[in-house]
Design a protein around this motif. Structure first.
Motif, PDB file in Angstrom:
ATOM      1  N   VAL B 255       0.847  -1.188   0.000  1.00 33.41           N
ATOM      2  CA  VAL B 255       0.000   0.000   0.000  1.00 33.41           C
ATOM      3  C   VAL B 255       0.883   1.239   0.000  1.00 33.41           C
ATOM      4  O   VAL B 255       1.853   1.325   0.761  1.00 33.41           O
ATOM      5  N   ILE B 256       0.559   2.151  -0.869  1.00 30.90           N
ATOM      6  CA  ILE B 256       1.316   3.402  -0.962  1.00 30.90           C
ATOM      7  C   ILE B 256       0.370   4.576  -0.773  1.00 30.90           C
ATOM      8  O   ILE B 256      -0.632   4.687  -1.487  1.00 30.90           O
ATOM      9  N   ALA B 257       0.667   5.403   0.182  1.00 30.85           N
ATOM     10  CA  ALA B 257      -0.006   6.694   0.275  1.00 30.85           C
ATOM     11  C   ALA B 257       0.958   7.683  -0.357  1.00 30.85           C
ATOM     12  O   ALA B 257       1.928   8.094   0.274  1.00 30.85           O
ATOM     13  N   PRO B 258       0.750   8.048  -1.612  1.00 36.02           N
ATOM     14  CA  PRO B 258       1.687   9.002  -2.211  1.00 36.02           C
ATOM     15  C   PRO B 258       1.424  10.368  -1.572  1.00 36.02           C
ATOM     16  O   PRO B 258       0.993  10.416  -0.437  1.00 36.02           O
ATOM     17  N   ASP B 259       1.639  11.449  -2.241  1.00 35.98           N
ATOM     18  CA  ASP B 259       1.288  12.711  -1.588  1.00 35.98           C
ATOM     19  C   ASP B 259      -0.220  12.751  -1.402  1.00 35.98           C
ATOM     20  O   ASP B 259      -0.979  12.419  -2.309  1.00 35.98           O
ATOM     21  N   VAL B 260      -0.633  13.129  -0.214  1.00 38.26           N
ATOM     22  CA  VAL B 260      -2.046  13.093   0.145  1.00 38.26           C
ATOM     23  C   VAL B 260      -2.478  14.505   0.533  1.00 38.26           C
ATOM     24  O   VAL B 260      -1.840  15.152   1.353  1.00 38.26           O
ATOM     25  N   GLY B 261      -3.553  14.969  -0.082  1.00 37.02           N
ATOM     26  CA  GLY B 261      -3.968  16.356   0.072  1.00 37.02           C
ATOM     27  C   GLY B 261      -4.939  16.588   1.205  1.00 37.02           C
ATOM     28  O   GLY B 261      -6.089  16.937   1.003  1.00 37.02           O
ATOM     29  N   GLY B 262      -4.467  16.393   2.400  1.00 36.86           N
ATOM     30  CA  GLY B 262      -5.309  16.679   3.561  1.00 36.86           C
ATOM     31  C   GLY B 262      -6.125  15.480   3.969  1.00 36.86           C
ATOM     32  O   GLY B 262      -6.379  14.567   3.179  1.00 36.86           O
ATOM     33  N   GLY B 263      -6.514  15.479   5.219  1.00 36.35           N
ATOM     34  CA  GLY B 263      -7.308  14.375   5.735  1.00 36.35           C
ATOM     35  C   GLY B 263      -8.180  14.818   6.893  1.00 36.35           C
ATOM     36  O   GLY B 263      -9.380  14.573   6.904  1.00 36.35           O
ATOM     37  N   PHE B 264      -7.569  15.471   7.871  1.00 38.84           N
ATOM     38  CA  PHE B 264      -8.295  15.944   9.058  1.00 38.84           C
ATOM     39  C   PHE B 264      -9.040  14.803   9.746  1.00 38.84           C
ATOM     40  O   PHE B 264     -10.079  15.028  10.362  1.00 38.84           O
ATOM     41  N   GLY B 265      -8.544  13.591   9.622  1.00 41.63           N
ATOM     42  CA  GLY B 265      -9.251  12.434  10.170  1.00 41.63           C
ATOM     43  C   GLY B 265     -10.145  11.774   9.145  1.00 41.63           C
ATOM     44  O   GLY B 265     -10.471  10.604   9.259  1.00 41.63           O
ATOM     45  N   GLY B 266     -10.533  12.543   8.132  1.00 39.39           N
ATOM     46  CA  GLY B 266     -11.418  12.001   7.102  1.00 39.39           C
ATOM     47  C   GLY B 266     -10.789  10.883   6.292  1.00 39.39           C
ATOM     48  O   GLY B 266     -11.488  10.103   5.650  1.00 39.39           O
ATOM     49  N   LYS B 267      -9.463  10.796   6.341  1.00 33.51           N
ATOM     50  CA  LYS B 267      -8.793   9.695   5.644  1.00 33.51           C
ATOM     51  C   LYS B 267      -8.160   8.738   6.655  1.00 33.51           C
ATOM     52  O   LYS B 267      -7.275   7.953   6.316  1.00 33.51           O
ATOM     53  N   LEU B 268      -8.588   8.849   7.901  1.00 33.22           N
ATOM     54  CA  LEU B 268      -8.237   7.877   8.939  1.00 33.22           C
ATOM     55  C   LEU B 268      -9.337   6.826   8.874  1.00 33.22           C
ATOM     56  O   LEU B 268     -10.261   6.779   9.676  1.00 33.22           O
ATOM     57  N   GLN B 269      -9.287   6.041   7.819  1.00 35.13           N
ATOM     58  CA  GLN B 269     -10.373   5.102   7.561  1.00 35.13           C
ATOM     59  C   GLN B 269      -9.886   4.131   6.516  1.00 35.13           C
ATOM     60  O   GLN B 269      -9.043   4.480   5.680  1.00 35.13           O
ATOM     61  N   THR B 270     -10.395   2.922   6.542  1.00 39.04           N
ATOM     62  CA  THR B 270     -10.283   2.072   5.357  1.00 39.04           C
ATOM     63  C   THR B 270     -11.673   2.105   4.751  1.00 39.04           C
ATOM     64  O   THR B 270     -12.664   1.942   5.453  1.00 39.04           O
ATOM     65  N   THR B 513       5.130   7.235  10.188  1.00 36.35           N
ATOM     66  CA  THR B 513       3.994   8.151  10.152  1.00 36.35           C
ATOM     67  C   THR B 513       3.700   8.464   8.688  1.00 36.35           C
ATOM     68  O   THR B 513       4.533   8.212   7.829  1.00 36.35           O
ATOM     69  N   SER B 514       2.522   8.979   8.417  1.00 36.80           N
ATOM     70  CA  SER B 514       2.131   9.152   7.015  1.00 36.80           C
ATOM     71  C   SER B 514       1.541  10.539   6.799  1.00 36.80           C
ATOM     72  O   SER B 514       0.339  10.738   6.851  1.00 36.80           O
ATOM     73  N   PRO B 515       2.427  11.517   6.551  1.00 35.74           N
ATOM     74  CA  PRO B 515       1.972  12.903   6.459  1.00 35.74           C
ATOM     75  C   PRO B 515       1.013  13.123   5.294  1.00 35.74           C
ATOM     76  O   PRO B 515       1.101  12.439   4.276  1.00 35.74           O
ATOM     77  N   HIS B 516       0.108  14.062   5.473  1.00 34.32           N
ATOM     78  CA  HIS B 516      -0.802  14.421   4.377  1.00 34.32           C
ATOM     79  C   HIS B 516      -1.012  15.923   4.393  1.00 34.32           C
ATOM     80  O   HIS B 516      -2.123  16.407   4.340  1.00 34.32           O
ATOM     81  N   GLY B 517       0.124  16.640   4.507  1.00 31.87           N
ATOM     82  CA  GLY B 517       0.076  18.089   4.440  1.00 31.87           C
ATOM     83  C   GLY B 517       0.706  18.783   5.634  1.00 31.87           C
ATOM     84  O   GLY B 517       0.849  19.996   5.633  1.00 31.87           O
ATOM     85  N   GLN B 518       1.106  18.016   6.649  1.00 29.58           N
ATOM     86  CA  GLN B 518       1.552  18.646   7.899  1.00 29.58           C
ATOM     87  C   GLN B 518       2.973  19.191   7.853  1.00 29.58           C
ATOM     88  O   GLN B 518       3.327  20.022   8.684  1.00 29.58           O
ATOM     89  N   GLY B 519       3.804  18.664   6.959  1.00 25.43           N
ATOM     90  CA  GLY B 519       5.186  19.158   6.916  1.00 25.43           C
ATOM     91  C   GLY B 519       6.200  18.271   7.616  1.00 25.43           C
ATOM     92  O   GLY B 519       7.255  18.737   8.026  1.00 25.43           O
ATOM     93  N   HIS B 520       5.883  16.979   7.730  1.00 29.45           N
ATOM     94  CA  HIS B 520       6.816  16.053   8.389  1.00 29.45           C
ATOM     95  C   HIS B 520       8.194  16.060   7.735  1.00 29.45           C
ATOM     96  O   HIS B 520       9.209  15.927   8.416  1.00 29.45           O
ATOM     97  N   GLU B 521       8.219  16.189   6.421  1.00 26.79           N
ATOM     98  CA  GLU B 521       9.522  16.072   5.736  1.00 26.79           C
ATOM     99  C   GLU B 521      10.469  17.165   6.225  1.00 26.79           C
ATOM    100  O   GLU B 521      11.666  16.939   6.395  1.00 26.79           O
TER     101      GLU B 521
END
Ligand SMILES: Cc1cc2nc3c(=O)[nH]c(=O)nc-3n(C[C@H](O)[C@H](O)[C@H](O)COP(=O)(O)OP(=O)(O)OC[C@H]3O[C@@H](n4cnc5c(N)ncnc54)[C@H](O)[C@@H]3O)c2cc1C
Lengths: 284, 834
Positions: B255-270, B513-521
């Motif tokens: 499974v690959i989460a490439p760059d992800v454009g935001g989630g706010f919990g909305g993508k904390l889901q299968t 961890t799997s950033p989706h806009g937060q700036g982890h890098e």
């Protein structure tokens, strides 16, 4: 959000456009700025077989001064209106209203003609056009006809423009020297009007000599608050005098009830906004 | 504010520096791997056929016409893939007897909410798939639907008839039972006779996470491993759950989460969409892409909040709080999501806030309804709790005629009292509420605004001014695995990092961890740069691919920095330890005699030394290693926190309320947050600003509304009134610093803070403006109409349900929509016709 497939035509003259429309009949749809039509197509609320783009017809775009009137081509964009000193000087209410439409991107694509034919009662140009007593020039296979503002808007999303016809221009009587204000009430900045009131007044020696008031989203079409207009004549432009005259702003209206407000709330808003619009227009 | 990028050549540590984010150029220009940008050879496209009904039996599905349509490869129904489609699972059954309805990706016999997938059309182009989806003819038998959480609790209409009840679980925390405090009923009884009891009901409306990038999934089943690219916050959890529910071997799934454009919990889901796309791709044996439309996103992505809160607060006559009792009904929607019932449970430790209650009780009932499922949304359980306690503390202040800040000060934990064991059983690590409040008051000009408020009241100004306070805390850093285990959660809470020292001197930091806009890098680079003494620019942070970052538990719950960042620290420290041995050999010195600083090992008392990147090169060639030494200085670390960390802050908000229209306008907003040590102040500001806007939006603008049929009326951004920058003001933000004691860097989470704190501050301000009129609540969102209605009834009504449906702005009928009879648009139109 993918529309059903359609054919596309981009005529360069009005005659050509009318020909294409006549040929395609009810399966065709005109596109101006696309700011209402494209969402409709993308949500698949409509699936025309042919989309006829008016964007290349030069004669439909532009603002000209005809002495007693300004003539605004149907394909004139909101941004064109905002950039026009003629409109600012002679029909300031239109400028005030257009300023509040959506955002800059939409104002650079959306057209005055498209907005008027779309005839969303929450749209911001209908009530000012009505208040200013604009005339609508409609062109069809049989030639041209001119419809006064109070006969143009028929119902929700329905105007005097018939199948195979185009709105080609509007003629706005000059209101030179009139003050104007458009009081738009929304919850978030990019929203359609919950209620809006456009007022333009001529002040003479501290009192209101003439007034025109248009109401947005207070019924299935833009409305004119004629009772308020009459009551304002001769009154001083003071808070108290105007408040009294505007108390009847919601009379004869039939506003919708929806997520943004009940009909009663809208009627209340109309009276408050009318007072504010008139006072601002009068420079008070 | 001007943003300047301080160059790495400047002296001093990276941590604490306002670095511009290294990932921003590609994210902002979109020239990157968003899932929808991915194109594979031979790739097909999917479109979903979705139920327009909130509750219905599926009598039959006619697919033949659609299958004949141009470009269509196949139409997949649930029956076609019933043994392989897997299931959408919940990770957190909050009780052992929780009722958890089966959640099939593609429904087979029955749909339990509008938007549920009933078939998948696979075609050569996305347009052909969409066209054909309209040709799939589904025969539904409509069933009665239950939509409201409180009504659902009465079981008159059942969301899932076979369960026999709508109650999914009943969960409770009681301080007397758990030995963390006294008996709630006794304290309340005492207060009823000689103290103060305040009882209130608050409504947490339903919200929609509204991430910027709609969800998208590409599945390639053609390799030895099936590869799934998907816009998710949780690639690791998805891989595990695909294996666990489809029977596929976990080792055959990437499974690959490439760059992800935001989630706010909305993508904390299968999601059903991920599983349905996987099932379709495996069936046709070719890569398949599915990207949702915004309307699909709004109706089928999980929603947030939706609680009824009943609170009883007891206090002594002087305003010292004694007990708090909370009764919650949480609407889970049609299915129990990944965190599901656990989301409201996360509030259990937060309703007591920063106050020293003697006794506390939290009673939760989770209920199922025929609405879109509800799960984590920025803050997840904690904003709901914070709202309730911060609202009711203002009510206590009003009851006593005291300043709301004074009442809070009387009851909060003082800075000398940390670590503090709360009545809910949590140990707050550190904090200084006095300092944050003092700074906030100063920035806000609290006294000046109070004066202006009085003046407006005195002159009966139609525009009144209100001041709202929120002194919040939250728990972040999900989570100690041991604690999760004790709560029945299906996974751990550790986080993993690996560091690879490349021979050319570059460094790869791999995070679970799997950033989706937060700036982890950027932030992880700063942390590693300091620890290893290598330049910020030379560090690459890799994430979101189960093949590259095999161990990880992803990003949510303000956990990435406090848990995942600590793993990076520990991995880096291990690298240094290993490198030291190599360096000692090369320098012909004892390891104990080496110092490490600024990326160099030096022999104490000499000018001899070697850089860590030279050591990396030396271990690459391995030409000269000590006898018997294993080549390699790379290291892994897994960190499992012992406890949570507790950021806090004082937020002050001034709202103008136009009493003639009910319209509100924000005058000033101050947020002073204590999030421990700050790694990158610029990123923190961004997180705080974004969080504030989302929290303010709950107070003022956003609400998901269904009509009586269960159709989502706020089904597009025309009616779901998401704010833009034009609707907000410039916030005044600052930080105080009480380093966390739970991790090396002393950091606490910040991702959710703004969103948790701001909602009650805004509502408190509006209520404060109207309090002289006898108004003690306005329901959220505080729309102008609700505010005006409250004023009209002078407090008798807090502004109830909104009227009617959406107003249509697009005229045409809906020739291609087989909706339930009066659909959303028509309902609105009717309203307009009246
Ligand atoms: C996000 C968003 C926000 C908006 N907010 C507002 C707002 O706040 N206030 C507001 O007033 N409007 C708002 N609008 C609508 C916008 O003003 C539209 O531009 C306008 O309604 C239509 O103008 P158009 O040129 O884009 O017309 P189009 O969308 O191209 O056409 C609209 C309709 O008119 C017909 N038509 C167009 N031109 C002619 C013609 N010359 N003769 C005959 N028929 C014609 C078309 O066939 C179509 O049915 C918003 C739109 C969007 C997308």
């Amino acid at each position: 959000m993918i529309p059903v497939q359609f054919d596309y035509a981009a005529p360069t003259t009005l005659q050509e456009a009318l020909g294409v429309l006549a040929e395609a009949g009810e399966d065709a749809k005109v596109i101006a700025g696309g700011q209402s039509l494209l969402p409709i197509l993308r949500m698949r609320l409509n699936a025309p077989e042919k989309v006829v783009d008016l964007g290349r017809i030069e004669e439909l775009r532009g603002i000209t001064d005809e002495g007693s009137h300004l003539v605004i081509g149907a394909m004139t964009t909101y941004a064109d209106v905002l950039a026009s000193s003629a409109v600012r000087d002679h029909a300031a209410l239109l400028v005030e209203a257009v300023k509040t439409v959506a955002d800059p991107q939409i104002r650079h694509r959306g057209t005055v003609g498209g907005a008027l034919v779309h005839a969303d009662p929450a749209g911001d140009v209908g009530a000012p056009a009505l208040a200013l007593g604009a005339e609508f020039v409609i062109t069809g296979p049989g030639g041209e006809r001119t419809v006064p503002a109070d006969e143009f808007f028929r119902d929700l999303f329905e105007t005097a423009v018939g199948e195979g016809e185009l709105l080609t221009r509007i003629r706005v009587p000059k209101h030179t020297g009139w003050g104007a204000h458009y009081e738009k009430f929304v919850r978030v900045a990019h929203q359609w009007s919950i209620v809006a009131v456009g007022a333009t007044v001529r002040v003479d020696g501290g009192s209101i000599a003439e007034a025109r008031v248009g109401l947005t989203n207070m019924g299935s079409t833009p409305l004119r608050a004629t009772a308020v207009e009459q009551a304002l004549v001769g009154r001083p432009a003071t808070e108290e005098a105007v408040r009294e005259a505007c108390a009847a702003a919601a009379e004869g209206t039939d506003p919708p009830s929806d997520l943004n407000g009940s009909a009663d709330y809208r009627r209340h808003l109309a009276t408050v906004l009318t007072r504010r619009a008139v006072l601002a227009a009068a420079g008070a | 504010m001007t943003v300047t990028d301080e160059r790495s050549t400047a002296a001093g540590p990276e941590v604490g520096r306002s670095r511009l984010r290294k990932e921003d150029q590609r994210l902002i220009t979109g020239r990157t791997r968003w899932t929808d940008n991915i194109v594979l050879p031979g790739m097909l496209h999917a479109a979903m056929v979705r139920s327009p009904f909130a509750h219905a039996n599926i009598r039959s599905i006619e697919t033949e016409v659609a299958e004949q349509a141009p470009g269509v490869i196949t139409v997949v129904t649930g029956a076609d893939v019933k043994d392989t489609q897997g299931a959408v699972a919940t990770a957190w059954p909050i009780t052992t007897d929780q009722k958890t309805p089966d959640h099939l990706p593609i429904a087979i016999e029955r749909v339990a909410c509008a938007g549920e997938i009933v078939a998948v059309v696979v075609a050569r182009t996305a347009a052909e798939a969409r066209d054909a989806a309209e040709l799939v003819d589904v025969d539904y038998e409509e069933l009665p639907a239950i939509l409201d959480g409180r009504e659902a609790a009465e079981d008159a209409v059942l969301a899932h008839p076979s369960l026999g009840t709508n109650t999914s679980a009943v969960w409770r925390l009681d301080s007397a039972e758990s030995g963390t405090g006294g008996n709630v009923e006794e304290e309340i009884a005492k207060a009823r006779t000689d103290g103060i009891v305040i009882e209130r009901e608050y409504r947490q409306q339903r919200l929609i996470p509204s991430f910027m990038e709609p969800r998208s999934t590409v599945v390639d089943p053609t390799g030895e491993q099936v590869t799934v690219w998907t816009s998710t916050q949780v690639p690791h959890l998805l891989r595990f759950l695909i294996a666990a529910t489809t029977g596929m071997s976990e080792s055959k799934i990437r499974v690959i989460a490439p760059d992800v454009g935001g989630g706010f919990g909305g993508k904390l889901q299968t999601t059903a969409e991920e599983f349905a796309t996987l099932a379709a791709a495996r069936r046709v044996g070719k890569p398949v892409k599915y990207t949702e439309t915004r309307s699909e996103s709004l109706v089928s992505g999980h929603h947030g909040r939706d609680q009824y809160q009943r609170l009883t607060l007891a206090a002594s006559k002087d305003g010292t709080v004694t007990a708090l009792k909370v009764d919650l009904i949480a609407n889970l929607g049609a299915y129990v999501g990944l965190v599901g019932g656990g989301t409201p449970v996360l509030g259990a430790w937060m309703f007591n806030g920063i106050y020293k209650f003697k006794a506390y009780q939290f009673n939760l009932r989770t209920v199922l309804t025929n609405t879109t499922w509800v799960d984590a949304y920025r803050g997840a359980g904690r904003p709901e709790a914070t709202f309730a306690i911060e609202r009711i503390m203002d009510e206590l202040a009003a009851e006593l005629g005291a300043d709301p800040l004074e009442i809070r000060e009387r009851n909060w934990i003082t800075h000398e009292e940390f670590p503090f064991a709360s009545v809910a059983g949590m140990t707050y690590d550190s904090g200084n509420y006095e300092a944050a409040t003092a700074r906030a008051k100063e920035l806000f000009d609290y006294d000046g605004l109070r004066r202006e408020q009085q003046e407006r009241r005195d002159r009966k100004d139609p525009v009144q001014l209100g001041i709202g306070v929120s002194t919040f805390t939250e728990m972040c850093g999900l989570a100690p695995s041991r604690v999760l285990g004790s709560l029945n959660y299906g996974a751990g809470g550790w986080e993993h990092a690996s560091i690879r020292m490349l021979p050319t001197g570059k460094v790869e930091v791999i995070t679970g961890t799997s950033p989706h806009g937060q700036g982890h890098e950027t932030a992880w680079s700063q942390i590693a740069a300091d620890r290893l003494g290598v330049p910020f620019e030379d560090i690459e942070v890799l994430h979101g691919d189960t093949q590259i970052a095999p161990r990880g538990l992803d990003t949510y719950g303000s956990r990435s920095l406090v848990v995942g960042g600590e793993a990076v620290v520990r991995a880096a420290d291990k690298v240094v330890e290993k490198a030291k041995l190599v360096a000692a050999h090369l320098l012909e010195a004892n390891a104990e005699d080496l110092d490490f600083s600024g990326g160099r090992f030096t022999v104490k008392g000499t000018d001899q030394g070697i850089g860590i990147t030279e050591v990396a090169a030396a271990q690459f060639t391995s030409h000269n290693l000590a006898e018997g030494m294993e080549s390699g200085i790379d290291a892994d670390a897994t960190f499992d926190p012992v406890t949570f960390s507790f950021p806090h802050g004082t937020h002050l908000c001034a709202m103008e309320v136009d009493t003639e229209t009910g319209g509100t306008r924000m005058r000033r907003y101050v947020a002073v947050d204590d999030i421990g040590q700050v790694v990158n102040p610029l990123i923190v500001q961004g997180q705080v600003h974004g969080g504030l806007v989302q929290g303010i939006a709950q107070a003022l603008w956003e609400e998901a509304v269904f009509d009586e049929q269960g159709t989502l009326v706020t089904g597009s951004f025309v009616d779901y009134t998401l704010p833009t920058a034009a609707d907000t003001i410039s916030f005044l933000t600052d930080n105080t610093t009480s380093p966390s004691t739970t991790n090396t860097l002393g950091t606490k989470g910040v991702g959710e803070a703004g969103c948790i704190a701001s909602t009650p501050a805004v509502v408190n301000a509006i209520v404060d403006a109207l309090r002289p009129l006898g108004i003690d609540d306005v329901r959220m969102p505080c729309t102008p109409e609700r505010v005006w209605t409250a004023i009209q009834s002078a407090g008798a009504s807090a502004g109830g349900e909104v009227s009617g449906g959406a107003q249509p702005h697009f005229d045409e009928d809906a020739p291609n929509q087989d909706g339930p009879e009066p659909g959303a648009a028509e309902a609105g139109q009717k309203g307009a016709d009246q």
